[in-house]
Motif scaffolding. Structure first.
Motif, PDB file in Angstrom:
ATOM      1  N   PRO A 271      66.881   2.349  -7.958  1.00  0.00           N
ATOM      2  CA  PRO A 271      67.177   1.128  -8.715  1.00  0.00           C
ATOM      3  C   PRO A 271      66.046   0.120  -8.577  1.00  0.00           C
ATOM      4  CG  PRO A 271      68.390   1.130  -6.653  1.00  0.00           C
ATOM      5  CD  PRO A 271      67.743   2.486  -6.771  1.00  0.00           C
ATOM      6  N   ARG A 272      65.937  -0.750  -9.555  1.00  0.00           N
ATOM      7  CA  ARG A 272      64.907  -1.803  -9.498  1.00  0.00           C
ATOM      8  C   ARG A 272      65.122  -2.710  -8.296  1.00  0.00           C
ATOM      9  NH1 ARG A 272      65.904  -1.587 -15.046  1.00  0.00           N
ATOM     10  NH2 ARG A 272      67.383  -3.306 -14.899  1.00  0.00           N
ATOM     11  N   ARG A 273      66.382  -2.942  -7.943  1.00  0.00           N
ATOM     12  CA  ARG A 273      66.709  -3.726  -6.754  1.00  0.00           C
ATOM     13  C   ARG A 273      67.333  -2.780  -5.735  1.00  0.00           C
ATOM     14  NH1 ARG A 273      70.171  -8.659  -9.055  1.00  0.00           N
ATOM     15  NH2 ARG A 273      71.062  -6.955 -10.284  1.00  0.00           N
ATOM     16  N   PRO A 274      66.641  -2.487  -4.618  1.00  0.00           N
ATOM     17  CA  PRO A 274      67.109  -1.460  -3.685  1.00  0.00           C
ATOM     18  C   PRO A 274      68.523  -1.661  -3.169  1.00  0.00           C
ATOM     19  CG  PRO A 274      64.846  -2.070  -3.197  1.00  0.00           C
ATOM     20  CD  PRO A 274      65.336  -3.032  -4.234  1.00  0.00           C
ATOM     21  N   GLY A 275      68.967  -2.906  -3.064  1.00  0.00           N
ATOM     22  CA  GLY A 275      70.323  -3.155  -2.597  1.00  0.00           C
ATOM     23  C   GLY A 275      71.320  -3.299  -3.715  1.00  0.00           C
ATOM     24  N   PHE A 276      70.915  -2.928  -4.937  1.00  0.00           N
ATOM     25  CA  PHE A 276      71.779  -2.998  -6.110  1.00  0.00           C
ATOM     26  C   PHE A 276      72.296  -4.412  -6.357  1.00  0.00           C
ATOM     27  CE2 PHE A 276      71.822   1.385  -4.765  1.00  0.00           C
ATOM     28  CZ  PHE A 276      71.696   2.084  -5.949  1.00  0.00           C
ATOM     29  N   GLY A 277      71.506  -5.393  -5.936  1.00  0.00           N
ATOM     30  CA  GLY A 277      71.906  -6.783  -6.150  1.00  0.00           C
ATOM     31  C   GLY A 277      73.008  -7.260  -5.238  1.00  0.00           C
ATOM     32  N   LEU A 278      73.320  -6.494  -4.198  1.00  0.00           N
ATOM     33  CA  LEU A 278      74.413  -6.855  -3.297  1.00  0.00           C
ATOM     34  C   LEU A 278      73.936  -7.576  -2.044  1.00  0.00           C
ATOM     35  CD1 LEU A 278      76.563  -3.601  -3.573  1.00  0.00           C
ATOM     36  CD2 LEU A 278      76.841  -5.756  -4.811  1.00  0.00           C
ATOM     37  N   GLY A 279      72.638  -7.862  -1.976  1.00  0.00           N
ATOM     38  CA  GLY A 279      72.124  -8.645  -0.855  1.00  0.00           C
ATOM     39  C   GLY A 279      71.302  -7.825   0.113  1.00  0.00           C
ATOM     40  N   GLU A 280      70.550  -8.542   0.967  1.00  0.00           N
ATOM     41  CA  GLU A 280      69.671  -7.877   1.927  1.00  0.00           C
ATOM     42  C   GLU A 280      70.445  -7.040   2.937  1.00  0.00           C
ATOM     43  OE1 GLU A 280      67.128 -10.679   3.776  1.00  0.00           O
ATOM     44  OE2 GLU A 280      66.093 -11.260   1.912  1.00  0.00           O
ATOM     45  N   GLY A 281      71.628  -7.499   3.315  1.00  0.00           N
ATOM     46  CA  GLY A 281      72.424  -6.731   4.267  1.00  0.00           C
ATOM     47  C   GLY A 281      72.806  -5.375   3.712  1.00  0.00           C
ATOM     48  N   PHE A 286      72.246   0.525   3.142  1.00  0.00           N
ATOM     49  CA  PHE A 286      72.109   1.706   2.289  1.00  0.00           C
ATOM     50  C   PHE A 286      70.861   2.513   2.620  1.00  0.00           C
ATOM     51  CE2 PHE A 286      74.264  -0.763  -1.441  1.00  0.00           C
ATOM     52  CZ  PHE A 286      75.443  -0.806  -0.726  1.00  0.00           C
ATOM     53  N   ARG A 287      69.778   1.822   2.972  1.00  0.00           N
ATOM     54  CA  ARG A 287      68.477   2.495   3.115  1.00  0.00           C
ATOM     55  C   ARG A 287      68.130   2.841   4.567  1.00  0.00           C
ATOM     56  NH1 ARG A 287      63.622  -0.147   0.120  1.00  0.00           N
ATOM     57  NH2 ARG A 287      63.107   2.032  -0.351  1.00  0.00           N
ATOM     58  N   VAL A 288      68.746   2.160   5.526  1.00  0.00           N
ATOM     59  CA  VAL A 288      68.340   2.340   6.924  1.00  0.00           C
ATOM     60  C   VAL A 288      69.528   2.731   7.810  1.00  0.00           C
ATOM     61  CG1 VAL A 288      67.244   1.275   8.938  1.00  0.00           C
ATOM     62  CG2 VAL A 288      66.458   0.673   6.621  1.00  0.00           C
ATOM     63  N   ALA A 289      70.455   1.806   7.990  1.00  0.00           N
ATOM     64  CA  ALA A 289      71.500   1.995   9.004  1.00  0.00           C
ATOM     65  C   ALA A 289      72.442   3.150   8.664  1.00  0.00           C
ATOM     66  CB  ALA A 289      72.285   0.702   9.176  1.00  0.00           C
ATOM     67  N   ASN A 290      72.940   3.182   7.434  1.00  0.00           N
ATOM     68  CA  ASN A 290      73.917   4.213   7.075  1.00  0.00           C
ATOM     69  C   ASN A 290      73.315   5.618   7.044  1.00  0.00           C
ATOM     70  OD1 ASN A 290      75.614   2.046   6.864  1.00  0.00           O
ATOM     71  ND2 ASN A 290      75.746   2.082   4.625  1.00  0.00           N
ATOM     72  N   PRO A 291      72.129   5.820   6.411  1.00  0.00           N
ATOM     73  CA  PRO A 291      71.555   7.167   6.464  1.00  0.00           C
ATOM     74  C   PRO A 291      71.212   7.622   7.869  1.00  0.00           C
ATOM     75  CG  PRO A 291      70.187   5.699   5.123  1.00  0.00           C
ATOM     76  CD  PRO A 291      71.399   4.938   5.513  1.00  0.00           C
ATOM     77  N   ARG A 292      70.813   6.692   8.722  1.00  0.00           N
ATOM     78  CA  ARG A 292      70.531   7.053  10.119  1.00  0.00           C
ATOM     79  C   ARG A 292      71.805   7.539  10.793  1.00  0.00           C
ATOM     80  NH1 ARG A 292      68.079   2.227  12.789  1.00  0.00           N
ATOM     81  NH2 ARG A 292      70.228   1.485  12.793  1.00  0.00           N
ATOM     82  N   ARG A 293      72.910   6.878  10.549  1.00  0.00           N
ATOM     83  CA  ARG A 293      74.177   7.290  11.161  1.00  0.00           C
ATOM     84  C   ARG A 293      74.647   8.627  10.573  1.00  0.00           C
ATOM     85  NH1 ARG A 293      79.526   6.135  10.291  1.00  0.00           N
ATOM     86  NH2 ARG A 293      79.074   4.630   8.644  1.00  0.00           N
TER      87      ARG A 293
END
Length: 299
Positions: A271-281, A286-293
């Protein structure tokens, strides 16, 4: 901090050669792909150029991009003697990929061989991908149980990806991705709840393409006796081919802690906005914490 994409496809020389050595689907004639249930597809060679894809991964800011076998080809459903050259070619290519690439292993589901899969996983693969239509009912979970037991024993995750599209090939080019792929993921999502989780209580699993939006049917599930607010934190969905509206709806249904980034490159883009417009958290989740887990079982 490592940004992770859990869903890409990248064909190497050995896999391409194995496809070209065949004369029935799935096979390549030059760069024209023939697959049962789908119209012929002209594969852009640049999509599988390693140098180009490495540059794209760097531009996407990825520290890890996991590639997987293209399950709609139907390789996993072939008899062992036909599947083996293709699986061996895929694993040979994938095991030799440079950073930032990693890979999911693949396995036969027609003739299950947990020993062969264990040997492949020994080579450092992130986990195992299986086609969704192999895990759509109780019989599928019984057949694939040795593979899932292996993953549980090793603490490795399962990635569920659409398998071959059933039906006629005389359909629009977009039909397989919008109808049978989505239907497979929807069925696999609920089959895991009914048959997979009771048999494999410690298994971490990720469903491609937001599980075909199956999580949005939670209210209907509750109306038929299921639990509306029951969220399994070891069951993840990845975002490939979807945008802000679908991702926002799934987050409302499941929460942000089980959504992971997947792009399905080269067939789709992030997506153009990596967080899908849902914020930095959400972007970090989506990109770091969850895939790591998903990959490690650790927060």
């Amino acid at each position: 901090m490592t940004n992770i994409d859990v869903h890409q496809h990248l064909w190497g020389a050995a896999f391409v050669a194995a496809l070209r050595a065949r004369d029935k689907p799935p096979f390549l004639d030059g760069w024209t792909l023939y697959v049962d249930g789908e119209p012929p597809y002209e594969v852009p060679p640049a999509d599988h150029d390693l140098a180009r894809r490495t540059e794209i991964a760097a531009a996407d800011g990825l520290g890890l991009a996991l590639v997987s076998l293209s399950a709609p080809l139907g390789v996993e459903w072939l008899p062992t003697e036909e599947a083996r050259p293709l699986l061996d070619g895929y694993h040979e290519d994938a095991a030799g990929l440079p950073e930032p690439f990693g890979a999911w292993a693949a396995a036969c589901v027609r003739d299950v061989d947990a020993g062969a899969t264990a040997a492949v996983l020994d080579r450092g693969f992130a986990g195992l991908q299986l086609p969704a239509n192999a895990l759509a009912d109780a019989a599928g979970y019984a057949r694939c149980a040795p593979l899932l037991d292996l993953l549980e024993a090793r603490g490795l995750p399962l990635f569920v990806h659409p398998g071959p599209a059933a039906g006629e090939s005389l359909t629009p080019g977009w039909w397989p991705a919008l109808v049978p792929y989505v239907q497979q993921m929807h069925a696999a999502w609920f089959a895991f709840r009914a048959f997979g989780r009771p048999r494999h209580p410690r298994l971490r699993v990720c469903f491609a393409l937001l599980a075909g939006l199956a999580p949005l049917h939670g209210e209907r599930f509750a109306a038929r006796g299921g639990g509306l607010d029951e969220v399994d934190r070891d069951v993840f969905v990845e975002t490939s081919s979807y945008g802000p509206r679908a991702v926002d709806a799934v987050v409302r249904a499941l929460g942000a802690d089980v959504v992971v980034q997947g792009t399905d490159r080269p067939y789709a883009e992030p997506p153009r906005r990596p967080g899908f417009g849902l914020g930095e958290g959400s972007e970090h989740a989506f990109r770091v914490a969850n895939p790591r887990r998903l990959l490690t079982g650790r927060n």
